[in-house]
Design a protein around this motif. Structure first.
Motif, short mmCIF file in Angstrom:
data_model
loop_
_atom_site.label_atom_id
_atom_site.label_comp_id
_atom_site.label_asym_id
_atom_site.label_seq_id
_atom_site.Cartn_x
_atom_site.Cartn_y
_atom_site.Cartn_z
N GLY A 48 0.82 -1.20 0.00
CA GLY A 48 0.00 0.00 0.00
C GLY A 48 0.86 1.25 0.00
N VAL A 49 0.34 2.32 -0.55
CA VAL A 49 1.08 3.57 -0.68
C VAL A 49 1.46 4.11 0.68
CG1 VAL A 49 0.98 5.93 -1.55
CG2 VAL A 49 -0.15 4.10 -2.82
N SER A 50 2.70 4.58 0.77
CA SER A 50 3.16 5.24 1.99
C SER A 50 3.84 6.55 1.61
CB SER A 50 4.11 4.36 2.80
OG SER A 50 5.26 4.07 2.05
N ARG A 53 7.84 11.16 2.51
CA ARG A 53 8.54 11.93 3.54
C ARG A 53 8.49 11.25 4.90
NH1 ARG A 53 6.46 17.77 4.58
NH2 ARG A 53 7.79 18.36 2.85
N CYS A 54 7.29 10.98 5.42
CA CYS A 54 7.16 10.47 6.80
C CYS A 54 6.82 8.97 6.86
CB CYS A 54 6.11 11.27 7.56
SG CYS A 54 4.41 10.96 7.04
N HIS A 55 6.60 8.35 5.70
CA HIS A 55 6.32 6.92 5.59
C HIS A 55 4.99 6.50 6.20
CE1 HIS A 55 10.31 6.62 3.98
NE2 HIS A 55 10.80 7.18 5.07
N SER A 56 4.10 7.46 6.45
CA SER A 56 2.77 7.15 6.95
C SER A 56 1.97 6.45 5.86
CB SER A 56 2.06 8.45 7.35
OG SER A 56 0.69 8.21 7.62
N HIS A 69 -1.70 12.38 -1.33
CA HIS A 69 -1.45 13.37 -0.28
C HIS A 69 -1.44 12.64 1.05
CE1 HIS A 69 -5.65 13.72 1.25
NE2 HIS A 69 -5.94 13.35 0.02
N CYS A 70 -0.45 12.97 1.85
CA CYS A 70 -0.30 12.38 3.18
C CYS A 70 -1.15 13.16 4.17
CB CYS A 70 1.17 12.39 3.59
SG CYS A 70 1.46 11.74 5.25
N ARG A 71 -1.97 12.46 4.87
CA ARG A 71 -2.82 13.12 5.86
C ARG A 71 -2.05 13.41 7.15
NH1 ARG A 71 -6.43 8.91 3.82
NH2 ARG A 71 -7.89 9.90 2.38
N ASN A 72 -0.88 12.82 7.29
CA ASN A 72 -0.06 13.02 8.49
C ASN A 72 0.81 14.28 8.35
OD1 ASN A 72 1.04 12.24 11.04
ND2 ASN A 72 2.83 11.44 9.96
#
Length: 187
Positions: A48-50, A53-56, A69-72
């Motif tokens: 799954g996509v991570s 930058r932060c690997h979330s 887009h990273c929600r973290n």
């Protein structure tokens, strides 16, 4: 027993990659940008996509912009962010086709004749400088079995029979034999 030359050992790597290319070629397996992006994402992020930058793994997708887009950390990134195709103006399908061409030329032992800078520039309809950069980046990625683009275009699995794997020469001769067998979609 004859030992393989360094050039023959390197060609073995390319023959293995060639035999893993899709039946019918990359154009048939990945007919559009969406198919290429889906394959690259599946290989790059098998679980799954991570976030780059932060690997979330709390990541969404902006359909209109074709960006994740990273929600973290709120970072936006594409499937090519941080790869050899990062910020490239060339379509992803173009990278896949060029990767197939490079693998095929090296596997068949005709790379010196087919992969000239000006020849590729004319063939692809892009500048010599862009062709040179594309070729250099892909060569580094494709020459190692763990390369992202190599893993993306090489979709077929195959194994060398255990009785063949006893020496480099046996493997080389077996691979040459496999290369001469008709492969659908290739000349």
């Amino acid at each position: 027993m004859r030992c393989l030359s360094p050039k023959e050992k390197a060609r073995m790597n390319w023959m293995v990659a060639f035999l893993a290319l899709p039946d019918g070629g990359v154009r048939a397996e990945f007919p559009d940008e969406i198919a290429c992006a889906d394959r690259l994402a599946a290989v790059r992020w098998p679980h799954g996509v991570s976030c780059v930058r932060c690997h979330s793994t709390d990541v969404g997708f902006l359909e209109l912009r074709k960006l994740y887009h990273c929600r973290n950390c709120r970072r936006q990134f594409s499937v090519t962010s941080g790869t050899i195709a990062h910020r490239s103006r060339l379509e992803l399908s173009f990278w896949f086709i060029a990767a197939e061409d490079i693998i095929t030329a090296h596997a068949k032992g005709v790379a010196d004749a087919l992969l000239t800078g000006h020849g590729l520039a004319d063939r692809y309809g892009i500048s010599y400088a862009a062709t040179y950069r594309l070729k250099q980046l892909l060569m580094r990625d494709l020459s190692v079995p763990t390369g992202l683009f190599r893993a993306s275009v090489c979709v077929r699995g195959f194994t060398i029979p255990p009785d063949i794997a006893s020496s480099d020469l046996d493997r080389f001769l077996w691979l040459v034999e496999q290369m001469t067998a008709p492969v659908p979609g290739y000349d």
